[in-house]
Every structure is written in C-alpha cells, then in structure tokens.
Design a protein around this motif. Structure first.
Motif, PDB file in Angstrom:
ATOM      1  N   LEU A  64     -30.889  37.424  79.410  1.00 46.00           N
ATOM      2  CA  LEU A  64     -29.251  37.059  79.764  1.00 46.00           C
ATOM      3  C   LEU A  64     -28.522  36.265  78.543  1.00 46.00           C
ATOM      4  CD1 LEU A  64     -27.311  36.795  82.242  1.00 46.00           C
ATOM      5  CD2 LEU A  64     -28.309  34.406  82.194  1.00 46.00           C
ATOM      6  N   LEU A  65     -27.556  37.085  77.877  1.00 47.82           N
ATOM      7  CA  LEU A  65     -26.980  36.846  77.092  1.00 47.82           C
ATOM      8  C   LEU A  65     -25.436  36.512  77.264  1.00 47.82           C
ATOM      9  CD1 LEU A  65     -26.758  36.463  73.577  1.00 47.82           C
ATOM     10  CD2 LEU A  65     -25.964  38.968  73.648  1.00 47.82           C
ATOM     11  N   TRP A  66     -25.097  35.074  76.682  1.00 47.47           N
ATOM     12  CA  TRP A  66     -23.803  34.334  77.113  1.00 47.47           C
ATOM     13  C   TRP A  66     -23.181  34.547  75.610  1.00 47.47           C
ATOM     14  CZ3 TRP A  66     -22.874  29.776  80.644  1.00 47.47           C
ATOM     15  CH2 TRP A  66     -21.397  29.390  80.879  1.00 47.47           C
ATOM     16  N   GLU A  67     -22.250  35.069  75.396  1.00 43.03           N
ATOM     17  CA  GLU A  67     -21.677  35.148  73.936  1.00 43.03           C
ATOM     18  C   GLU A  67     -20.395  34.355  74.080  1.00 43.03           C
ATOM     19  OE1 GLU A  67     -22.348  39.056  71.578  1.00 43.03           O
ATOM     20  OE2 GLU A  67     -21.637  39.706  73.832  1.00 43.03           O
ATOM     21  N   PHE A  68     -20.221  33.093  73.221  1.00 44.31           N
ATOM     22  CA  PHE A  68     -19.189  32.444  73.081  1.00 44.31           C
ATOM     23  C   PHE A  68     -18.238  32.701  72.156  1.00 44.31           C
ATOM     24  CE2 PHE A  68     -23.011  29.482  73.940  1.00 44.31           C
ATOM     25  CZ  PHE A  68     -23.122  29.363  75.261  1.00 44.31           C
ATOM     26  N   GLY A  69     -18.645  33.298  71.042  1.00 43.18           N
ATOM     27  CA  GLY A  69     -17.928  33.790  70.112  1.00 43.18           C
ATOM     28  C   GLY A  69     -17.916  32.633  68.910  1.00 43.18           C
ATOM     29  N   PRO A  70     -16.830  32.756  68.043  1.00 43.40           N
ATOM     30  CA  PRO A  70     -16.911  31.694  66.767  1.00 43.40           C
ATOM     31  C   PRO A  70     -16.168  30.562  67.326  1.00 43.40           C
ATOM     32  CG  PRO A  70     -15.156  33.414  66.546  1.00 43.40           C
ATOM     33  CD  PRO A  70     -16.066  34.014  67.625  1.00 43.40           C
ATOM     34  N   GLY A  71     -16.294  29.680  66.529  1.00 41.64           N
ATOM     35  CA  GLY A  71     -15.524  28.222  66.708  1.00 41.64           C
ATOM     36  C   GLY A  71     -16.321  27.607  67.955  1.00 41.64           C
ATOM     37  N   ARG A  72     -17.610  27.841  68.034  1.00 40.44           N
ATOM     38  CA  ARG A  72     -18.327  26.829  68.931  1.00 40.44           C
ATOM     39  C   ARG A  72     -19.382  26.033  68.294  1.00 40.44           C
ATOM     40  NH1 ARG A  72     -17.107  26.280  74.675  1.00 40.44           N
ATOM     41  NH2 ARG A  72     -15.506  28.071  75.277  1.00 40.44           N
ATOM     42  N   ARG A  73     -20.179  24.989  68.761  1.00 37.40           N
ATOM     43  CA  ARG A  73     -21.219  24.425  68.431  1.00 37.40           C
ATOM     44  C   ARG A  73     -22.008  24.197  69.753  1.00 37.40           C
ATOM     45  NH1 ARG A  73     -21.117  18.360  66.545  1.00 37.40           N
ATOM     46  NH2 ARG A  73     -19.912  17.467  68.083  1.00 37.40           N
ATOM     47  N   ALA A  74     -23.153  23.630  69.600  1.00 42.29           N
ATOM     48  CA  ALA A  74     -23.944  23.183  70.791  1.00 42.29           C
ATOM     49  C   ALA A  74     -25.015  22.435  70.472  1.00 42.29           C
ATOM     50  CB  ALA A  74     -24.671  24.634  71.254  1.00 42.29           C
ATOM     51  N   PRO A 119     -23.921  25.002  65.010  1.00 40.71           N
ATOM     52  CA  PRO A 119     -23.159  26.124  65.298  1.00 40.71           C
ATOM     53  C   PRO A 119     -23.594  27.051  66.187  1.00 40.71           C
ATOM     54  CG  PRO A 119     -23.709  26.472  63.184  1.00 40.71           C
ATOM     55  CD  PRO A 119     -24.139  25.124  63.565  1.00 40.71           C
ATOM     56  N   ALA A 120     -23.006  27.688  67.434  1.00 37.28           N
ATOM     57  CA  ALA A 120     -23.538  28.645  68.131  1.00 37.28           C
ATOM     58  C   ALA A 120     -22.622  29.377  68.711  1.00 37.28           C
ATOM     59  CB  ALA A 120     -24.163  27.771  69.472  1.00 37.28           C
ATOM     60  N   GLU A 121     -22.698  30.915  68.585  1.00 41.89           N
ATOM     61  CA  GLU A 121     -21.752  31.657  68.984  1.00 41.89           C
ATOM     62  C   GLU A 121     -22.414  32.345  70.033  1.00 41.89           C
ATOM     63  OE1 GLU A 121     -21.235  34.456  65.620  1.00 41.89           O
ATOM     64  OE2 GLU A 121     -20.453  32.806  64.131  1.00 41.89           O
ATOM     65  N   TRP A 122     -23.633  32.156  70.507  1.00 40.33           N
ATOM     66  CA  TRP A 122     -24.049  32.790  71.656  1.00 40.33           C
ATOM     67  C   TRP A 122     -25.342  32.006  72.097  1.00 40.33           C
ATOM     68  CZ3 TRP A 122     -29.146  33.447  70.262  1.00 40.33           C
ATOM     69  CH2 TRP A 122     -29.539  33.628  68.799  1.00 40.33           C
ATOM     70  N   ALA A 123     -25.739  32.215  73.411  1.00 35.55           N
ATOM     71  CA  ALA A 123     -26.902  31.518  74.115  1.00 35.55           C
ATOM     72  C   ALA A 123     -27.649  32.486  74.684  1.00 35.55           C
ATOM     73  CB  ALA A 123     -26.578  30.485  74.962  1.00 35.55           C
ATOM     74  N   LEU A 124     -29.006  32.854  74.587  1.00 35.48           N
ATOM     75  CA  LEU A 124     -29.867  33.746  74.889  1.00 35.48           C
ATOM     76  C   LEU A 124     -31.164  33.207  75.806  1.00 35.48           C
ATOM     77  CD1 LEU A 124     -30.886  36.870  74.977  1.00 35.48           C
ATOM     78  CD2 LEU A 124     -32.327  36.017  72.959  1.00 35.48           C
ATOM     79  N   ASN A 125     -31.017  33.492  77.060  1.00 34.60           N
ATOM     80  CA  ASN A 125     -32.069  33.001  78.105  1.00 34.60           C
ATOM     81  C   ASN A 125     -33.103  34.295  78.256  1.00 34.60           C
ATOM     82  OD1 ASN A 125     -33.832  31.793  79.792  1.00 34.60           O
ATOM     83  ND2 ASN A 125     -32.144  31.414  81.359  1.00 34.60           N
ATOM     84  N   ALA A 126     -34.247  34.464  77.568  1.00 36.65           N
ATOM     85  CA  ALA A 126     -34.931  35.864  77.631  1.00 36.65           C
ATOM     86  C   ALA A 126     -36.132  35.499  78.607  1.00 36.65           C
ATOM     87  CB  ALA A 126     -35.301  36.083  76.378  1.00 36.65           C
ATOM     88  N   GLN A 127     -36.496  36.404  79.485  1.00 39.04           N
ATOM     89  CA  GLN A 127     -37.577  36.391  80.417  1.00 39.04           C
ATOM     90  C   GLN A 127     -38.744  36.968  79.647  1.00 39.04           C
ATOM     91  OE1 GLN A 127     -37.126  38.650  83.899  1.00 39.04           O
ATOM     92  NE2 GLN A 127     -39.133  38.246  84.575  1.00 39.04           N
ATOM     93  N   VAL A 128     -39.748  36.416  79.778  1.00 40.67           N
ATOM     94  CA  VAL A 128     -41.391  36.822  79.391  1.00 40.67           C
ATOM     95  C   VAL A 128     -42.178  36.753  80.401  1.00 40.67           C
ATOM     96  CG1 VAL A 128     -40.810  35.820  76.945  1.00 40.67           C
ATOM     97  CG2 VAL A 128     -41.914  34.046  78.628  1.00 40.67           C
ATOM     98  N   VAL A 129     -43.306  37.363  80.127  1.00 42.28           N
ATOM     99  CA  VAL A 129     -44.456  37.457  81.228  1.00 42.28           C
ATOM    100  C   VAL A 129     -45.168  36.089  81.570  1.00 42.28           C
ATOM    101  CG1 VAL A 129     -44.776  40.026  80.809  1.00 42.28           C
ATOM    102  CG2 VAL A 129     -46.177  38.067  79.494  1.00 42.28           C
TER     103      VAL A 129
END
Length: 215
Positions: free
Chosen positions: A16-26, A38-48
């Motif tokens: 699941l990728l949430w793209e915020f774009g430029p001008g963000r921090r987290a 700085p953070a332009e996106w957040a990724l929540n990746a599933q693993v086994v």
C-alpha cells in the motif's frame, strides 16, 4: 493511495503506497525513513508470516519509489486496510491482532496468542494532515495516534494497548504556520484522534470477526 501486488516467497503479497508529493515531512517509527525528516510517500508492505530477512531496509527500498519516504512492513493483509477522514485529517490502518500486547507487561510473562500462528498480528497506522507542525507537536501527534489506537482496541474488546511490532507515521506540510500542539484536545490532534480511532476500530472489529470464523 495505491494498492499493488507482487509474488514473493510463494505468496501473493500486497503493498500500500500513499504518495503525499513534495513539500511534506513526517515523524515515524518505521525502519525506513524513521525519525523526523522529509517524506514524499509512505509504504506499508506486506510480508509472509515468519518473515526472516535480515535486510528489511534494503527490502523496502526494492519496493519503494524514488525520493525520501517512510517504509514499514507487516504480515497483515494490507488489502484489508481501513481509511478514515475527519476534518482533513486522514488515517489509514492495517490491523492484525494475533498477539494482543499490553505495553507494561510483567517481565518474563508471555503475551497471549488469541489466533492461530498463520494469522498475522501487527497494527500499522499512517496519518496525513494538511498543516505544518512543530517538532514538539509531531511528537504529541504520535502520542495521540497511540492513545486513539488503544481506545479503539479496548472498545473492540481486545485487552491490549496494541502489538509488539506496531508502527506509525504522521505526515504534515513542511512549510507554513506551524501548529504548536498535537494532543487530543488541540484542533488537529482531535481530528487525528477521531480518524485513527475510526480506522483502527473498524479494523479491529473485522479482525475479531475473522478470528471467530476460524475458531
């Protein structure tokens, strides 16, 4: 927010990728992009379940887009994510509760396992707000996210404050007038709390229903 799939370790896994774009921090507790930055996106990746790779950051980078961002892992099914909005504060949560955990537990006492081993258990929460926040307010916002999560879990009937592997990310604008407070009675803290509460409560209730169907 984009949901994609990949074949890995003999399983079909979602990201699941949430793209915020430029001008963000987290601010985040995630392995990739953790801390404040700085953070332009957040990724929540599933693993086994039983994930055993010793290079999780490199693994996340293999799946992540270019630019700065935040990456977290979960064995929970990310296609069951729940998204909620309150007054412009948005939250997305993936909820797995195989091993509900009290934060302050007696030393040496194992956490109870409520579901079979193959049922995953991690709660990952990503929050985005359209305002800037001071560093102190960001820390306060993480506290608010955690408190709202714990409230939702209690209301869903789980005797816990979360799980031992939960991760959180709060993304804000990196410019403009800064909010000085992120607590649950501040303007944006209250909105964050309600959005997180709604998302986690729905996710926890769905998790409880799945566990009952298994047993």
């Amino acid at each position: 927010m984009k949901l994609t799939y990949r074949d890995e370790d003999g399983a079909r896994l979602g990201s699941l990728l949430w793209e915020f774009g430029p001008g963000r921090r987290a601010i985040s507790s995630a392995m990739l992009g953790g801390g404040i930055g700085p953070a332009e996106w957040a990724l929540n990746a599933q693993v086994v379940a039983g994930y055993s790779r010793m290079d999780p950051v490199d693994h996340l980078l293999e799946m992540a887009p270019a630019g700065p961002g935040v990456g977290m892992l979960t064995a929970a099914s990310v296609d069951r994510f729940v998204r909620a909005d309150d007054g412009g504060a948005e939250a997305a949560a993936t909820v797995g509760l195989r091993v509900p955990t009290w934060a302050a537990a007696p030393d040496g006492v194992p956490d109870p396992e409520l579901a079979p081993l193959y049922v995953p258990g991690t709660i990952n929460i990503i929050v985005a707000v359209p305002v800037a926040m001071s560093d102190a307010a960001l820390v306060n916002a993480v506290m608010t996210v955690t408190e709202a999560k714990s409230q939702a879990l209690a209301e869903a009937g789980f005797a816990c404050t979360g799980t031992a592997s939960d991760a959180v990310c709060v993304a804000v604008r990196d410019h403009g007038p800064e909010e000085l407070f992120g607590g649950p009675r501040s303007t944006w803290g209250a909105r964050i709390a309600r959005a997180v509460h709604t998302a986690v409560l729905q996710g926890a209730q769905a998790c409880a229903n799945r566990d009952q169907s298994i047993t």
